[in-house]
Scaffold this active site. Structure first.
Site: not given
Length: 501
Positions: A266, A296
């Protein structure tokens, strides 16, 4: 513009592994496979019911997901968050998977640890991999405040200090009283962080960069806003050896606890790329070289993605954000040229590192990164990522099952409920021809039909292996040999109502 794909049938060469007797209706699972056509699914969306039952529902849905060709599930961050209803991105304790009474609950929003373990074990038995959502950029919900020196930085240019050093009081003390020293004895204080956004003594919101010996923002992050190290909450400082050691140890620990096969990183543009590279290398050395990573890195242009991949020696994949932007633009532009849909996308320039997708929890309606895609275009977009060899496609829970919250009315499953047909066709019938009108002489005399049912034509392949196929405007058809093994069971058993469990 019209387009179509033509598929034959593929039988499994080896006998299928024996599956657990506890699985319901396992006789419906396919008796053949296509290991090259792997499929990833994001197994959550923002508005999954806050009932601590998600692991249980996913476990019940596993045979259905296996049936439609899903190989790996990206599950939500199941570590304890700062509040019982938080999704996990507001992360409090990496080592609490819903086991300890902390932050108002024993279970996480998704469920208790024992149900997570049951889900993970059943997925492994079915041959479905689990990818963990690793939130390593920050911590939230500290147990206490501490006083330390910091300077304010310009929010729009965070490499510029706009105040002299001052003593502030920040929420940076993490003692984990509910867990104690189980799994890890590490406690966190101000020296483990690089910045916060709240001074509790003055009740002021600003971006405060912590100052002191060997303190400062990481330089190997996105250069947006001058330096995009700080994102939210208490920002972890990976120049601190104690932080690095604890997170590396956690990586090994989570794999050993749940036997996960991969991770989503993340917010990877917001913390040290050098540490990410070390983290990836460490886990592959300890857990196997096939361990999968996808980052991401949210950016609509492809050049920053390529720069980041180069910085990490192309050791992971990235979500193809530019492609989603292209889908959105084309779907909302009358007369758009679909031939340009892959221009300047990651899957075009670096397909081996591209995870292609149509929607996810950040782009769904009502979210800050919402990327609207016209509903008519969803089948086309999914066809473009599922029915091609380039990239690793990822389907979205909200498109498969619908979305029940966040909008005035629930959103039904995308593609008129026919997304499972596309995924299963990819997995079990994919032998794509070089030219879409040509399917090979070995198919001469066969009758082919559209498994989506959007074209009623029946096509007979001629003696030279050619067929004249049909597809409606602004639509997609997937043509499969009508006699292919398993052809009549494509998606027949799939249930869209995951909330009945």
């Amino acid at each position: 513009m019209v387009f179509f794909w033509c598929f034959g049938g593929r039988k499994k060469d080896d006998a299928r592994k024996r599956l657990p007797e506890e699985a319901e209706n396992l006789e419906k699972l396919p008796s053949w496979d296509a290991p090259d056509n792997t499929l990833l699914m994001q197994a959550f969306e923002w508005y999954v019911p806050d009932d601590q039952g998600h692991w249980r529902r996913l476990r019940k849905a596993l045979p259905d997901l296996k049936d439609i060709g899903v190989d790996n599930l990206w599950i939500p961050p199941g570590c304890k968050a700062m509040r019982p209803s938080d999704t996990g991105y507001e992360i409090y304790d990496l080592y609490d998977l819903g086991e300890f009474e902390q932050k108002g609950s024993r279970a996480t929003k998704w469920g208790p640890r024992e149900e997570l373990e049951s889900f993970s074990s059943f997925a492994e038995n079915l041959g479905i991999g689990v990818y963990w959502d690793a939130v390593l950029n920050h911590k939230a919900g500290a147990d206490c405040t501490e006083r330390f020196q910091a300077v304010q930085v310009d929010p729009e240019a965070r490499n510029i200090e706009i105040s002299p050093p001052e003593v502030i009081e920040g929420w940076v003390g993490f003692d984990f009283p509910g867990r104690g020293n189980v799994y890890s004895s590490m406690k966190y204080g101000w020296h483990h962080f690089s910045a916060v956004d709240w001074d509790d003594s003055s009740k002021k919101n600003a971006i405060y960069k912590i100052v002191g010996e060997n303190k400062g923002f990481a330089q190997d992050v996105s250069d947006e806003n001058g330096n995009y190290d700080y994102l939210m909450f208490a920002d972890l400082d990976y120049s601190n050896p104690e932080v690095k050691e604890d997170v590396l140890r956690w990586g090994e620990w989570i794999v050993s606890q749940l036997r996960v096969r991969g991770m989503r990183l993340d917010a990877c543009k917001h913390y040290s790329a050098a540490f990410q590279k070390e983290f990836i290398r460490h886990l592959r050395a300890t857990c196997g070289q096939d361990f999968f990573f996808v980052g991401e890195y949210w950016k609509g242009e492809v050049k920053p993605l390529l720069k980041y991949l180069d910085r990490l020696d192309y050791s992971l994949s990235l979500f193809d954000v530019p492609l989603v932007g292209s889908f959105s633009k084309i779907s909302r532009t009358e007369g758009a040229d679909l031939r340009r849909v892959f221009d300047d996308t990651l899957v075009q320039l670096r397909p081996q590192n591209a995870v292609t997708f149509v929607a996810n929890h950040d782009t769904q309606p009502s979210q800050s990164l919402e990327v609207p895609i016209a509903s008519f275009f969803k089948p086309l977009a999914y066809s473009l990522i599922l029915l091609r060899k380039d990239g690793q496609p990822c389907i979205f829970y909200g498109d498969l099952y619908g979305i029940r919250g966040g909008t005035p009315k629930p959103i039904p499953p995308s593609c008129n409920g026919k997304l499972p047909l596309l995924t299963r066709a990819r997995k079990f019938n994919a032998t794509q021809a070089k030219k879409c009108m040509y399917v090979g002489k070995r198919h001469a005399g066969e009758e082919w039909t559209d498994i989506l049912g959007w074209s009623s034509e029946r096509v007979i392949i001629d003696k030279d292996g050619f067929g004249i196929f049909f597809v409606s405007a602004m639509s997609v058809s997937v043509w499969v040999n009508a006699a292919a093994e398993g052809r009549n069971t494509l998606g027949r058993h799939f249930s869209e109502d995951i909330y009945k469990y």
